[in-house]
Design a protein around this motif. Structure first.
Motif, PDB file in Angstrom:
ATOM      1  N   UNK A 113     -10.752  10.715   2.379  1.00 31.35           N
ATOM      2  CA  UNK A 113     -12.029  10.216   1.861  1.00 31.35           C
ATOM      3  C   UNK A 113     -11.761   9.582   0.502  1.00 31.35           C
ATOM      4  N   UNK A 114     -12.654   8.668   0.114  1.00 33.74           N
ATOM      5  CA  UNK A 114     -12.531   7.999  -1.181  1.00 33.74           C
ATOM      6  C   UNK A 114     -12.964   8.941  -2.292  1.00 33.74           C
ATOM      7  N   UNK A 115     -12.211   8.915  -3.396  1.00 35.20           N
ATOM      8  CA  UNK A 115     -12.549   9.727  -4.563  1.00 35.20           C
ATOM      9  C   UNK A 115     -13.414   8.972  -5.549  1.00 35.20           C
ATOM     10  N   UNK A 116     -13.136   9.157  -6.836  1.00 40.87           N
ATOM     11  CA  UNK A 116     -14.012   8.566  -7.852  1.00 40.87           C
ATOM     12  C   UNK A 116     -13.272   7.706  -8.863  1.00 40.87           C
ATOM     13  N   UNK A 117     -12.052   7.231  -8.503  1.00 40.03           N
ATOM     14  CA  UNK A 117     -11.299   6.370  -9.421  1.00 40.03           C
ATOM     15  C   UNK A 117     -10.694   5.208  -8.641  1.00 40.03           C
ATOM     16  N   UNK A 118     -10.588   4.071  -9.305  1.00 41.48           N
ATOM     17  CA  UNK A 118      -9.865   2.939  -8.718  1.00 41.48           C
ATOM     18  C   UNK A 118      -9.504   1.967  -9.838  1.00 41.48           C
ATOM     19  N   UNK A 119      -8.660   1.021  -9.507  1.00 37.44           N
ATOM     20  CA  UNK A 119      -8.258   0.004 -10.477  1.00 37.44           C
ATOM     21  C   UNK A 119      -8.200  -1.342  -9.775  1.00 37.44           C
ATOM     22  N   UNK A 120      -8.723  -2.372 -10.471  1.00 35.99           N
ATOM     23  CA  UNK A 120      -8.683  -3.738  -9.966  1.00 35.99           C
ATOM     24  C   UNK A 120      -7.833  -4.588 -10.898  1.00 35.99           C
ATOM     25  N   UNK A 121      -7.171  -5.593 -10.339  1.00 36.77           N
ATOM     26  CA  UNK A 121      -6.394  -6.535 -11.156  1.00 36.77           C
ATOM     27  C   UNK A 121      -6.537  -7.938 -10.597  1.00 36.77           C
ATOM     28  N   UNK A 122      -6.349  -8.924 -11.508  1.00 38.55           N
ATOM     29  CA  UNK A 122      -6.278 -10.305 -11.044  1.00 38.55           C
ATOM     30  C   UNK A 122      -4.832 -10.788 -11.140  1.00 38.55           C
ATOM     31  N   UNK A 123      -4.607 -12.048 -10.770  1.00 35.95           N
ATOM     32  CA  UNK A 123      -3.257 -12.581 -10.752  1.00 35.95           C
ATOM     33  C   UNK A 123      -2.619 -12.704 -12.109  1.00 35.95           C
TER      34      UNK A 123
ATOM     35  N   UNK B  40     -19.298   6.743  -8.622  1.00 39.82           N
ATOM     36  CA  UNK B  40     -19.436   6.527  -7.192  1.00 39.82           C
ATOM     37  C   UNK B  40     -18.920   5.129  -6.874  1.00 39.82           C
ATOM     38  N   UNK B  41     -17.807   5.042  -6.152  1.00 40.50           N
ATOM     39  CA  UNK B  41     -17.162   3.749  -5.921  1.00 40.50           C
ATOM     40  C   UNK B  41     -17.896   2.877  -4.909  1.00 40.50           C
ATOM     41  N   UNK B  42     -18.953   3.401  -4.312  1.00 41.61           N
ATOM     42  CA  UNK B  42     -19.736   2.593  -3.364  1.00 41.61           C
ATOM     43  C   UNK B  42     -20.833   1.790  -4.056  1.00 41.61           C
ATOM     44  N   UNK B  43     -20.959   1.927  -5.363  1.00 40.09           N
ATOM     45  CA  UNK B  43     -22.005   1.192  -6.093  1.00 40.09           C
ATOM     46  C   UNK B  43     -21.748  -0.303  -6.025  1.00 40.09           C
ATOM     47  N   UNK B  44     -22.828  -1.076  -5.936  1.00 35.88           N
ATOM     48  CA  UNK B  44     -22.721  -2.520  -5.753  1.00 35.88           C
ATOM     49  C   UNK B  44     -21.973  -3.192  -6.896  1.00 35.88           C
ATOM     50  N   UNK B  45     -22.223  -2.762  -8.132  1.00 33.59           N
ATOM     51  CA  UNK B  45     -21.573  -3.407  -9.269  1.00 33.59           C
ATOM     52  C   UNK B  45     -20.060  -3.174  -9.286  1.00 33.59           C
TER      53      UNK B  45
ATOM     54  N   UNK C 139      -6.290   3.385  -5.701  1.00 40.96           N
ATOM     55  CA  UNK C 139      -7.502   4.098  -5.300  1.00 40.96           C
ATOM     56  C   UNK C 139      -7.239   5.597  -5.334  1.00 40.96           C
ATOM     57  N   UNK C 140      -8.282   6.323  -5.678  1.00 38.39           N
ATOM     58  CA  UNK C 140      -8.227   7.781  -5.678  1.00 38.39           C
ATOM     59  C   UNK C 140      -8.669   8.274  -4.303  1.00 38.39           C
ATOM     60  N   UNK C 141      -7.835   9.118  -3.682  1.00 42.07           N
ATOM     61  CA  UNK C 141      -8.112   9.617  -2.339  1.00 42.07           C
ATOM     62  C   UNK C 141      -8.133  11.143  -2.324  1.00 42.07           C
ATOM     63  N   UNK C 142      -8.926  11.691  -1.423  1.00 41.34           N
ATOM     64  CA  UNK C 142      -8.938  13.130  -1.177  1.00 41.34           C
ATOM     65  C   UNK C 142      -8.448  13.374   0.240  1.00 41.34           C
ATOM     66  N   UNK C 143      -7.599  14.379   0.395  1.00 43.35           N
ATOM     67  CA  UNK C 143      -7.020  14.688   1.695  1.00 43.35           C
ATOM     68  C   UNK C 143      -7.530  16.038   2.183  1.00 43.35           C
ATOM     69  N   UNK C 144      -8.373  16.021   3.223  1.00 44.04           N
ATOM     70  CA  UNK C 144      -8.827  17.230   3.915  1.00 44.04           C
ATOM     71  C   UNK C 144      -9.325  18.327   2.976  1.00 44.04           C
ATOM     72  N   UNK C 145      -9.926  17.932   1.867  1.00 44.49           N
ATOM     73  CA  UNK C 145     -10.423  18.902   0.889  1.00 44.49           C
ATOM     74  C   UNK C 145      -9.325  19.812   0.347  1.00 44.49           C
ATOM     75  N   UNK C 146      -8.063  19.377   0.486  1.00 49.19           N
ATOM     76  CA  UNK C 146      -6.947  20.189   0.019  1.00 49.19           C
ATOM     77  C   UNK C 146      -6.346  19.655  -1.279  1.00 49.19           C
ATOM     78  N   UNK C 147      -6.274  18.336  -1.404  1.00 51.08           N
ATOM     79  CA  UNK C 147      -5.721  17.762  -2.632  1.00 51.08           C
ATOM     80  C   UNK C 147      -6.256  16.351  -2.828  1.00 51.08           C
ATOM     81  N   UNK C 148      -6.148  15.874  -4.051  1.00 50.83           N
ATOM     82  CA  UNK C 148      -6.522  14.499  -4.368  1.00 50.83           C
ATOM     83  C   UNK C 148      -5.375  13.849  -5.129  1.00 50.83           C
ATOM     84  N   UNK C 149      -5.328  12.509  -5.072  1.00 48.11           N
ATOM     85  CA  UNK C 149      -4.289  11.779  -5.795  1.00 48.11           C
ATOM     86  C   UNK C 149      -4.677  10.315  -5.878  1.00 48.11           C
ATOM     87  N   UNK C 150      -3.986   9.586  -6.752  1.00 49.85           N
ATOM     88  CA  UNK C 150      -4.149   8.141  -6.864  1.00 49.85           C
ATOM     89  C   UNK C 150      -3.029   7.474  -6.075  1.00 49.85           C
TER      90      UNK C 150
END
Length: 303
Positions: free
Chosen positions: A189-199, A210-215, A228-239
């Motif tokens: 599942x998606x967590x609560x952190x991410x990073x964007x970059x341009x060229x 909440x990463x689903x927000x329109x902005x 992206x920050x991910x959660x695995x089976x409610x056992x651990x999270x990581x970027x």
């Protein structure tokens, strides 16, 4: 013991040594003391202080620890000594000091200061998954991870491994996951952190939102998602980074409860239990990710 960062190396063929053979090899490549005139030394050390065994075995995993000892000789200290030497020569001999002489003076000063410099030890865990032919280095630094694998390769004579590469673009997948979380690999599942970059390298970091927000999703119109920050089976999270490196591994409630409930008689038994618990969780998470991205180890020459 909890692996906090993960740089993975894959073997195309099964590793040709047993736990006992690896133990013998690493024993011959122990980390020596850092000599008085040495800037650093490196090698392997027992995972548990006070123990002699170099390899801990747990449910198909081998665990060893690499150590580097470095002398701390700050550049400003050398520069201050060098400036004093140069000024002394100018005053006493009435002549300038050229570039070559400055370099020789710097070497002399370093040689004189080294025996008095403090040392710092850095230990890095290495988890070897024999079943999946994976070497998991607990390091956020690519160069550090490569250094440790090189040391392991030297100890075992040959270690043909390579970094994982995805058959499809990871940044495109990250963007799809943010737009449609249902497209994530099974168990994630998606967590609560991410990073964007341009060229051009400009970046936008999102944390604790909440990463689903329109902005937030609007950034995908002009920028690429590179982490992206991910959660695995409610056992651990990581970027998860675009090169498939894993950072900021953290146990979640389910696995933390299992860790807290470990009832071991001694430090070795506790370490084996922790290795088995986290190793199995990492194996399952990597299986899911690598299946999604069609990651395979390429056949490479012996190295």
């Amino acid at each position: 013991m909890w692996i906090k960062n993960l740089t993975v190396f894959l073997g195309a063929e099964p590793f040709p040594w047993s736990a006992a053979e690896l133990e013998e090899r690493l024993e011959q490549h122990r980390c020596p003391p850092c000599g008085r005139q040495s800037l650093s030394s490196e090698g392997f050390v027992p995972p548990l202080k006070g123990e002699d065994r170099m390899v801990v075995v747990a449910d198909g995993f081998l665990y060893c620890v690499h150590q580097e000892i470095a002398r701390l000789l700050p550049g400003p200290v050398i520069k201050e000594e060098l400036d004093e030497k140069v000024e002394q020569i100018r005053e006493q001999e009435g002549r300038p000091v050229g570039r070559r002489e400055r370099a020789e003076l710097k070497d002399q000063i370093t040689f004189e200061l080294l025996p008095r410099a403090f040392t710092r030890s850095r230990r890095t865990g290495v988890l070897i998954d024999l079943e999946r032919r994976r070497i998991l280095v607990d390091s956020a630094s690519d160069s550090r991870a490569e250094q440790i694998v090189a040391a392991l390769r030297k100890a075992v004579d040959s270690l043909p491994v390579t970094r994982p590469t995805a058959a499809s673009a990871t940044t495109a997948a990250f963007g799809e996951w943010l737009r449609d979380p249902a497209s994530l690999p099974e168990g994630f599942t998606i967590g609560d952190r991410c990073e964007f970059k341009d060229g051009d390298g400009a970046s936008v970091r999102i944390t604790a939102l909440d990463l689903s927000r329109e902005e937030i999703l609007a950034h995908l119109e002009q920028l690429a998602a590179v982490k992206v920050n991910l959660c695995w089976n409610d056992e651990m999270e990581f970027d998860l980074q675009q090169d498939l490196a894993i950072k900021r591994l953290k146990p979640l409630d389910l696995i933390q409860e299992n860790i807290d409930n470990i009832n071991a008689e001694d430090a070795l038994e506790e370490l084996m239990a922790r290795l088995s618990l986290q190793g199995a969780t990492l194996r399952a998470a990597l299986d899911s990710l690598y299946d999604y991205f069609e990651v395979k180890a390429e056949s490479i020459g012996a190295a």
